[in-house]
Design a protein around this motif. Structure first.
Motif, PDB file in Angstrom:
ATOM      1  N   PHE A  90      -4.435  -5.207  -9.526  1.00  0.00           N
ATOM      2  CA  PHE A  90      -3.942  -4.907  -8.180  1.00  0.00           C
ATOM      3  C   PHE A  90      -5.059  -4.449  -7.244  1.00  0.00           C
ATOM      4  O   PHE A  90      -4.989  -4.679  -6.033  1.00  0.00           O
ATOM      5  N   ARG A  93      -6.432  -7.716  -6.217  1.00  0.00           N
ATOM      6  CA  ARG A  93      -5.438  -8.483  -5.453  1.00  0.00           C
ATOM      7  C   ARG A  93      -5.230  -7.907  -4.056  1.00  0.00           C
ATOM      8  O   ARG A  93      -5.066  -8.657  -3.084  1.00  0.00           O
ATOM      9  N   GLN A  94      -5.238  -6.592  -3.929  1.00  0.00           N
ATOM     10  CA  GLN A  94      -5.034  -5.970  -2.621  1.00  0.00           C
ATOM     11  C   GLN A  94      -6.130  -6.394  -1.647  1.00  0.00           C
ATOM     12  O   GLN A  94      -5.857  -6.736  -0.492  1.00  0.00           O
ATOM     13  N   GLU A  97      -5.734 -10.326  -0.927  1.00  0.00           N
ATOM     14  CA  GLU A  97      -4.567 -10.693  -0.112  1.00  0.00           C
ATOM     15  C   GLU A  97      -4.690 -10.150   1.307  1.00  0.00           C
ATOM     16  O   GLU A  97      -4.200 -10.766   2.251  1.00  0.00           O
ATOM     17  N   HIS A 143       3.197 -16.869  -1.142  1.00  0.00           N
ATOM     18  CA  HIS A 143       1.792 -16.477  -1.208  1.00  0.00           C
ATOM     19  C   HIS A 143       0.861 -17.686  -1.272  1.00  0.00           C
ATOM     20  O   HIS A 143      -0.236 -17.659  -0.702  1.00  0.00           O
ATOM     21  N   ILE A 210       0.939  -5.143  -1.133  1.00  0.00           N
ATOM     22  CA  ILE A 210       0.437  -5.171  -2.508  1.00  0.00           C
ATOM     23  C   ILE A 210       0.411  -3.765  -3.102  1.00  0.00           C
ATOM     24  O   ILE A 210       0.700  -3.576  -4.287  1.00  0.00           O
TER      25      ILE A 210
END
Length: 233
Positions: A90, A93-94, A97, A143, A210
Motif C-alpha cells: 500500500f 500503491r498510494q 495511484e 483503476h 488508497i
C-alpha cells in the motif's frame, strides 16, 4: 483443498501450464486457497485431470510472483498475508495511484471519462444486488481505465507488476460489505476532480482513497491474525 477444482478445459490458444497457473492464481487471489494451505501436486493434478508437470511449473511461477512459498522438505504453501506485506504494497500503491490520478487529470480523453462514469454506474448496480464479485471486477476495471489515461506505459507496467498482490488485497477489502458504499463515493469524487482537470485534488483524493483501503485491509488482517493466535494448538 479436496474437491476445489474441476477438470481443466483445454484451450487451443494457451499452453496447459498457463491454464493451470491461471486457475491456481485465481483461487489464491479469491481466497478459495487460503494462506498457509498446502499445494500438493498429485492431488491438484488429479482434480484438474492433468499430469503433475504443468502443476509443478505453475507452482514455480506462483512462487516467483510471491503467491506461493516453498518450504524445504515440506512442500509448497499459499503465501500468507502479513501486516508488513500489506503495508509495503500500500505504501507503493498510494504513491503510484496518486501520480496516476494526477496524470489522468491532465491527459484523459472524454471517452475515458465516459468509461469511468459507466463503471461507477455498474459498481452501484452490482452493489445493490450485493454481487461482491462483480464489484471487485468493476473496481479493477475502474483503476485500469485510470492507469491507461496517464499515457505513461512505464507507470502502467510498474503498477501491473503489483497486480497479483493488489488483487489479493482488493478481495480482502470487500470482505467488509459496508466498505462498498464508501468506495463508490471516493471513486465519484476522484472522477469529478479528473473531469475538472484539477490535478492536485485528483492526486490528493486518490492517495486518500488508497489510505482508506489500506486501513480497512489492515483491520481485517489484524482480526484474522488474532483469530489464528486464539486457535488451540
Amino acid at each position: 483443498m479436496v474437491g476445489k477444482f474441476r477438470s481443466i478445459r483445454l484451450d487451443n490458444y494457451k499452453p496447459l501450464r498457463e491454464i493451470v497457473f491461471e486457475v491456481l492464481r485465481q483461487a489464491i487471489i479469491s481466497g478459495d486457497l487460503k494462506p498457509g494451505e498446502r499445494l500438493m501436486e498429485v492431488q491438484l493434478a488429479e482434480e484438474m485431470g492433468v499430469s503433475r508437470t504443468p502443476v509443478r511449473e505453475a507452482i514455480r511461477k506462483l512462487e516467483l510472483e510471491g503467491l506461493v512459498v516453498m518450504i524445504p522438505r515440506k512442500g509448497a504453501y499459499v503465501a500468507g498475508l502479513s501486516l508488513k506485506d500489506a503495508a509495503d504494497v500500500f505504501e507503493i500503491r498510494q504513491a503510484l495511484e496518486g501520480l496516476a490520478a494526477a496524470l489522468a487529470a491532465e491527459r484523459i480523453t472524454e471517452e475515458e471519462i465516459d468509461s469511468l462514469e459507466k463503471i461507477l454506474v455498474e459498481i452501484n448496480e452490482a452493489a445493490e444486488k450485493e454481487d461482491v464479485d462483480m464489484v471487485i471486477k468493476k473496481d479493477a476495471e475502474f483503476h485500469q481505465v485510470l492507469f491507461k489515461a496517464t499515457r505513461n506505459d512505464r507507470l502502467v507496467q510498474i503498477i501491473n507488476n503489483l497486480k497479483e498482490q493488489i488483487d489479493r488485497f482488493r478481495v480482502q477489502s470487500f470482505a467488509n460489505k459496508a466498505r462498498i458504499k464508501s468506495l463508490m463515493d471516493e471513486h465519484k469524487k476522484i472522477v469529478e476532480a479528473i473531469t475538472e482537470r484539477n490535478v492536485e485534488l485528483a492526486k490528493k483524493l486518490a492517495e486518500e482513497h488508497i489510505e482508506k483501503v489500506e486501513n480497512n485491509v489492515m483491520n481485517i488482517l489484524r482480526k484474522q491474525l488474532n483469530m489464528e493466535d486464539e486457535l488451540p494448538c
